[in-house]
Scaffold this active site. Structure first.
Site, short mmCIF file in Angstrom:
data_model
loop_
_atom_site.label_atom_id
_atom_site.label_comp_id
_atom_site.label_asym_id
_atom_site.label_seq_id
_atom_site.Cartn_x
_atom_site.Cartn_y
_atom_site.Cartn_z
N LYS A 212 44.72 48.65 34.05
CA LYS A 212 44.36 48.50 32.63
C LYS A 212 45.58 48.62 31.73
O LYS A 212 45.64 47.96 30.68
CB LYS A 212 43.29 49.52 32.26
CG LYS A 212 41.95 49.32 32.95
CD LYS A 212 41.23 48.06 32.46
CE LYS A 212 41.31 46.87 33.35
NZ LYS A 212 40.57 45.70 32.85
N TYR B 1 42.85 52.19 38.74
CA TYR B 1 42.23 51.53 37.59
C TYR B 1 43.12 51.66 36.36
O TYR B 1 43.33 50.68 35.63
CB TYR B 1 40.85 52.15 37.34
CG TYR B 1 40.09 51.51 36.20
CD1 TYR B 1 39.67 50.19 36.28
CD2 TYR B 1 39.77 52.24 35.05
CE1 TYR B 1 38.96 49.60 35.24
CE2 TYR B 1 39.05 51.66 34.01
CZ TYR B 1 38.65 50.34 34.11
OH TYR B 1 37.96 49.76 33.07
N SER C 95 41.14 45.44 28.32
CA SER C 95 41.72 46.61 28.95
C SER C 95 40.68 47.72 28.90
O SER C 95 39.49 47.46 29.03
CB SER C 95 43.02 47.00 28.25
OG SER C 95 43.59 48.14 28.84
N ASP D 113 37.96 33.00 41.74
CA ASP D 113 37.94 34.34 42.33
C ASP D 113 39.30 34.96 42.06
O ASP D 113 40.30 34.57 42.66
CB ASP D 113 37.67 34.23 43.84
CG ASP D 113 37.63 35.60 44.52
OD1 ASP D 113 37.92 36.62 43.84
OD2 ASP D 113 37.33 35.65 45.72
N ASN E 252 38.26 38.60 30.55
CA ASN E 252 37.21 39.63 30.51
C ASN E 252 36.90 40.23 31.87
O ASN E 252 36.51 41.40 31.96
CB ASN E 252 35.94 39.00 29.91
CG ASN E 252 34.71 39.83 30.15
OD1 ASN E 252 34.41 40.74 29.40
ND2 ASN E 252 33.97 39.50 31.21
N LYS F 242 25.46 32.97 41.04
CA LYS F 242 25.12 34.14 40.24
C LYS F 242 25.36 33.86 38.76
O LYS F 242 24.55 34.23 37.90
CB LYS F 242 25.95 35.34 40.69
CG LYS F 242 25.67 36.62 39.92
CD LYS F 242 26.56 37.76 40.40
CE LYS F 242 26.31 39.02 39.59
NZ LYS F 242 27.22 40.13 39.99
#
Length: 318
Positions: free
Chosen positions: A185, A181, A154, A80, A107, A55
């Protein structure tokens, strides 16, 4: 000089990155691809990591075209982040190559996914977004040159929650996608704070950035229409708080703060800070996903405690 609508090309205008080497995680889509493209367009050599190399090969065709024109280069490495075995294998390959790094841009990430666990049994978002990067970055940190930088992506989503070091895997807490989440972050910011403290004597600084609201593959786990509903909720909160309304950014605008913090901003200005819209964010306790950074995300003691907990969880000391 730059702001919310600045693009990567505007931020890097006139900058020569020949001879500079960057590592960017998550170069198979979205911000990672654009970040790599912008850097190689200015002559940089980029190591890009991705879970799915096939990909990534397809997604980075434009990066290779830019590199062919500028004299930069792109190399792909399989990593991964949801598998520590994969993270360690990728890190070992990078270290074995022995090429120094100027900047690491962490990222890659996942957002608002259903409850699940990584290969190693960690809650998916904390395990992927934080612990995978924690191991990868620390294993290759010795390659960073004096004067180098770490940029952790973040989000304003850190405002959903502080970290929970007593129950990081939701063993006892009811699982909520955005709560998880938010924890991950916040962890990205705290990791930068403690990494900065540990490495600034070598002239290496670390920072965390919020790219802004961008419609990318990151939202793939959300039901159809949920992203627009989230934007409406955010803007209702912003309006109530007297804050400007949030608008979607383009991918080049979303990647701009990453390259600004990595290349353009003064190191002492961004070290151990949280950046958004190509500037250092102010500390803010306003409710909702308004601008600024919650004070708990910059807390030095929590950052140290998170580092210790992370080492315990991955069974590795750095």
């Amino acid at each position: 000089m730059f702001g919310a609508t600045s693009t990567t090309d505007e931020v890097l205008a006139g900058i020569d990155l020949k001879g500079k080497r960057f590592l960017v995680t998550g170069v198979s889509a979205g911000l990672g691809v654009e970040t790599a493209r912008a850097l190689v367009s200015h002559g940089a050599d980029v190591i890009g990591t991705a879970r799915d190399l096939a990909k990534a090969e397809r997604a980075t065709a434009q990066v290779r075209e830019a590199a062919a024109t500028s004299g930069g280069s792109l190399e792909l490495v399989e990593v991964d982040l949801a598998s520590l075995a994969s993270v360690r294998a990728g890190a070992d390959a990078i270290v074995k190559a022995g090429k120094p790094l100027d900047v690491i841009i962490a990222n890659a990430g996942v957002m608002a996914c259903p409850f699940g666990k990584t290969v190693d049994g960690f809650e998916t978002q904390f395990g992927t977004n934080h612990l995978g990067h924690f191991v990868l970055v620390n294993r290759i940190a010795g390659l960073l040159k004096p004067g180098g930088r770490l940029v952790n992506l973040s989000s304003s989503g850190h405002r959903y929650s502080d970290v929970d070091l007593d129950d990081p895997n939701f063993d006892h807490t009811p699982y909520e996608e955005f709560l998880a989440y938010g924890r991950s972050k916040t962890a990205n910011i705290l990791f930068a704070v403690e990494f900065d403290r540990r490495h600034r004597d070598r002239g290496i600084r670390a920072t965390a950035v919020h790219p802004g609201g961008i419609q990318t593959e990151l939202s793939r786990h959300m039901p159809e229409g949920a992203l627009d509903g989230l934007l409406q909720t955010i803007n209702e909160q912003n309006a109530a708080a007297g804050q400007p309304l949030m608008e979607w950014k383009t991918i080049p605008q979303g990647s701009a703060t990453s390259v600004w913090a990595a290349v353009v901003a003064p190191a002492d200005e961004v070290g151990a800070q949280f950046c958004e819209d190509c500037h250092v964010a102010e500390v803010s306790t306003l409710p909702g996903l308004t601008g600024g950074v919650q004070p708990y995300a910059l807390d030095a003691d929590t950052a140290k405690a998170l580092w210790a907990k992370s080492e315990e969880m991955v069974a590795e000391t750095f």
